[in-house]
Scaffold this motif. Structure first.
Motif, mmCIF file in Angstrom:
data_model
loop_
_atom_site.group_PDB
_atom_site.id
_atom_site.type_symbol
_atom_site.label_atom_id
_atom_site.label_comp_id
_atom_site.label_asym_id
_atom_site.label_seq_id
_atom_site.Cartn_x
_atom_site.Cartn_y
_atom_site.Cartn_z
ATOM 1 N N UNK A 4 0.948 -1.302 0.641
ATOM 2 C CA UNK A 4 -0.130 0.012 0.318
ATOM 3 C C UNK A 4 0.757 1.527 -0.114
ATOM 4 N N UNK A 5 0.464 2.315 -0.325
ATOM 5 C CA UNK A 5 1.080 3.094 -1.351
ATOM 6 C C UNK A 5 0.891 4.668 -0.444
ATOM 7 N N UNK A 32 -6.197 1.080 7.294
ATOM 8 C CA UNK A 32 -5.375 0.243 8.284
ATOM 9 C C UNK A 32 -6.503 -0.886 7.820
ATOM 10 N N UNK A 33 -7.599 -0.283 7.295
ATOM 11 C CA UNK A 33 -8.786 -1.423 6.819
ATOM 12 C C UNK A 33 -8.486 -1.939 6.191
ATOM 13 N N UNK A 34 -8.367 -1.065 4.757
ATOM 14 C CA UNK A 34 -8.044 -1.242 3.477
ATOM 15 C C UNK A 34 -6.310 -2.566 3.215
ATOM 16 N N UNK A 39 -4.899 -7.542 2.693
ATOM 17 C CA UNK A 39 -4.267 -8.371 2.830
ATOM 18 C C UNK A 39 -2.205 -7.697 2.373
ATOM 19 N N UNK A 40 -2.094 -6.944 2.735
ATOM 20 C CA UNK A 40 -1.033 -6.245 1.750
ATOM 21 C C UNK A 40 0.011 -6.366 2.376
ATOM 22 N N UNK A 41 1.506 -6.091 1.962
ATOM 23 C CA UNK A 41 2.668 -7.193 2.774
ATOM 24 C C UNK A 41 3.218 -6.141 3.560
ATOM 25 N N UNK A 42 3.016 -4.445 2.450
ATOM 26 C CA UNK A 42 3.838 -3.791 3.587
ATOM 27 C C UNK A 42 2.786 -1.879 3.692
ATOM 28 N N UNK A 43 2.714 -1.351 4.278
ATOM 29 C CA UNK A 43 2.511 -0.386 3.986
ATOM 30 C C UNK A 43 3.861 0.814 3.775
ATOM 31 N N UNK A 44 3.428 1.924 2.684
ATOM 32 C CA UNK A 44 4.905 2.844 2.300
ATOM 33 C C UNK A 44 3.962 4.322 2.570
ATOM 34 N N UNK A 78 6.338 -1.852 7.464
ATOM 35 C CA UNK A 78 6.151 -0.163 6.944
ATOM 36 C C UNK A 78 7.334 0.657 6.522
ATOM 37 N N UNK A 79 7.470 0.800 5.441
ATOM 38 C CA UNK A 79 8.169 1.573 5.013
ATOM 39 C C UNK A 79 8.291 2.655 4.913
ATOM 40 N N UNK A 80 8.824 3.441 5.700
ATOM 41 C CA UNK A 80 8.744 5.379 6.061
ATOM 42 C C UNK A 80 9.826 6.234 5.342
ATOM 43 N N UNK A 81 9.915 7.187 4.670
ATOM 44 C CA UNK A 81 11.073 8.165 4.516
ATOM 45 C C UNK A 81 10.581 9.404 5.314
ATOM 46 N N UNK A 82 11.588 10.315 5.874
ATOM 47 C CA UNK A 82 10.986 11.889 6.083
ATOM 48 C C UNK A 82 10.545 13.297 4.894
#
Lengths: 377, 377
Positions: A4-5, A32-34, A39-44, A78-82
């Motif tokens: 998810x992006x 979160x519900x999406x 069934x996503x494997x990661x959230x960006x 979770x993959x996040x950047x500033x």
């Protein structure tokens, strides 16, 4: 894999002084519900998690609760950047520990070169940066612009491409059209030079943050701004906000939009004052919606904001679509100096369509005398 | 087990505007070396990690680097709480992830009741709190003071005591003498009521933060303030700063002091101006030491701070030990109104032992005239 992006949460942002924390929490719950349903494997999250480099305690507490929930309770990587709104130092605090549960927070430029690999995909997490940081990283004084920096960075990332993986760039900058074709490449948005999309061609998907409309970049179907989860300005009033789902097991990757429903909407009402105040007229807004009003009247209206707020409590903007037909008094200085009371009386009558009452005239006279006295001291 | 007890790092604190980050980094390095040499099994930091609820970016970066080094590079378990100078929300950000490498950061009152067990010891980590938080935790409106709260908290902790373990309380408040014996129990320090040491008797060791002198609590050899690693005021100039080592395999536990050597010291110099400025005289200070000067002179000295700084660049305080024998001019208002120029001339002569030069008198006259003119407008 499927991820998810999203981006530009701007936790702590206010609209005309109104806190958005409730709306932001609601948007988070929908995201979160999406993530669960799909069934996503990661959230960006592609930058601007906070609205300010120095977020309020409430904002810090809110974002922390979201990240704890998403990563530690719901167990999503979770993959996040500033982004440019975040302080890399403040947002980056504690990042060394986060990876213990597959929470990858990247706020330093050097970290962008080493990908995070999840399933079949390498993620290159490029925080918002200034050209000087790239100069220092590559020890090359020739790097002067974001574009020059990006050329070097993409090359260095490509050197780390695993050939059997998909390659995703997560970044926070202004990307635009073709290098040679488009006047957009010359402009700046939010102080950032446009990065041409050609430069980003090596990636299977580019997950962007910075611009708040998902339609901001349309040339390449696998380079997307997610846009913000909420409407932050009247220019976004007609937008449908949402997130992207990316499936990496096709080539090219498959990109699907999932909309979010605003808890309280941002709505522009264009109408006359009489209509807006008429209790018989229905506007499909709630008392908690954020309202921008475009008045179509051509006459002055006293206490207009205060009166409109009795019907629309959260007004965030008030404009007029037409010029006033009652022309303003000619405020030349000599006239003001000659008789301010007469001038004030005329102005009041023009604005309210009523003469001053006796009491009002008395107050006006006293106030003017007091002001003149102060002036003389 | 053996653990190290420190507190009150106050990262980001300034002395008279001078940053202490270099000194704080040096103190941290010494603490780390003690931890390594003494092979401690854990490091306890009893609150006030930052100096302010809203620390600067530099302070955030510095503390993060220390904690990353101590816990992730050197692999020491770390047990820390928030103090009254910390924002629990800001310092607590990310704590949910820290435990992955035995870094236990506790900023919420409820977390104090559930001990962290390392080897033979249960650590109860009690962050700084207000009575209202205890009222909410225990749902008891009768709790009005820190003492009442502590009675309840200690009881609740005791219910979780494992009988085969040692029990250590880590806390940040003002503890003092016996409940019935000592006037100290009535006073407040830093806005905190004194908690009587009797209340804390169930613990094998109490690792305290809040007061900056390790001598602050001496009645019970197993209840200690570590004191701050640096001298933060002239009242601490004669202190020896350091940390405690606690060995839990004896009953009572064994407590040993380990001193820290200041990178740049805080020194009070009591002497005459002439002596202080005399290049032949030696003072055992460096140009980077923080100097508080107590002048013994009885006459006025012009530009005294500026001149002293040529020899002692980092002056953080300037006081006089004696009254001036040259009495100040009688500054009664009528005299000022009658002839300010004469008054200024007299004052200048008294202060400098020199008459005004012709140029100086001209400047004084012009300045006074300009001031009077402004005054009249």
């Amino acid at each position: 894999m499927r991820f998810l992006h999203t981006a530009d949460w701007h936790i702590g942002k206010k609209l005309h002084g109104y806190s958005l924390l409730d709306e932001q929490r609601d948007a988070y719950e929908q995201i979160k519900k999406i993530a669960e349903k799909e069934q996503v494997d990661a959230v960006v999250i592609a930058g601007d998690l906070y609205d300010r480099a120095l977020p309020s305690e409430a904002a810090v507490g809110t974002l922390n609760a979201m990240l704890v929930d998403l990563n530690r309770q719901q167990h999503f990587p979770v993959l996040a950047i500033s982004g440019n709104h975040d302080s890399a130092t403040r947002l980056g605090y504690g990042q060394e520990w986060f990876a213990s549960t597959n929470f990858f927070m990247r706020t330093r430029l050097a970290a962008a070169l080493k990908p995070v690999t999840l399933a079949d995909t390498q993620f290159f997490l490029l925080p918002y940066f200034e050209p000087i940081q790239a100069r220092q990283l590559f020890e090359d004084d020739q790097i002067r612009t974001v574009n020059q920096a990006m050329e070097r960075l993409v090359k260095a990332m490509q050197a780390n491409f695993a050939p059997d993986k998909k390659h995703v760039l997560v970044a926070h900058f202004f990307a635009a059209g073709g290098r040679h074709s488009d006047s957009e490449t010359l402009v700046q948005v939010g102080g950032l030079n446009a990065v041409p999309t050609e430069l980003l061609a090596p990636f299977d998907y580019v997950a962007l943050g910075h611009l708040h409309r998902k339609e901001a970049l349309q040339q390449v179907p696998t380079m997307k701004y997610s846009g913000s989860p909420l409407k932050f300005s009247t220019s976004e009033a007609e937008d449908t906000k949402g997130v992207w789902l990316i499936d990496t097991d096709t080539t090219p990757v498959t990109v699907t939009f999932k909309p979010l429903k605003p808890l309280h909407d941002l709505i522009v009402l264009t109408d006359s004052f009489a209509h807006l105040m008429d209790p018989e007229r229905h506007y499909s807004v709630t008392r908690d919606d954020f309202i921008a009003i475009a008045l179509t009247d051509t006459t002055p209206i006293t206490n207009v904001m205060q009166r409109l707020k009795t019907r629309f409590p959260k007004i965030i903007e008030l404009n007029r679509t037409k010029q006033l037909t009652v022309t303003p008094v000619d405020l030349n200085i000599q006239q003001v100096q000659r008789d301010p009371l007469a001038l004030m009386t005329t102005f009041f009558e023009q604005m309210t369509q009523h003469p001053l009452t006796i009491a009002q005239e008395k107050w006006a006279r006293e106030t003017l005398q007091a002001a003149q006295k102060e002036d003389a001291q």
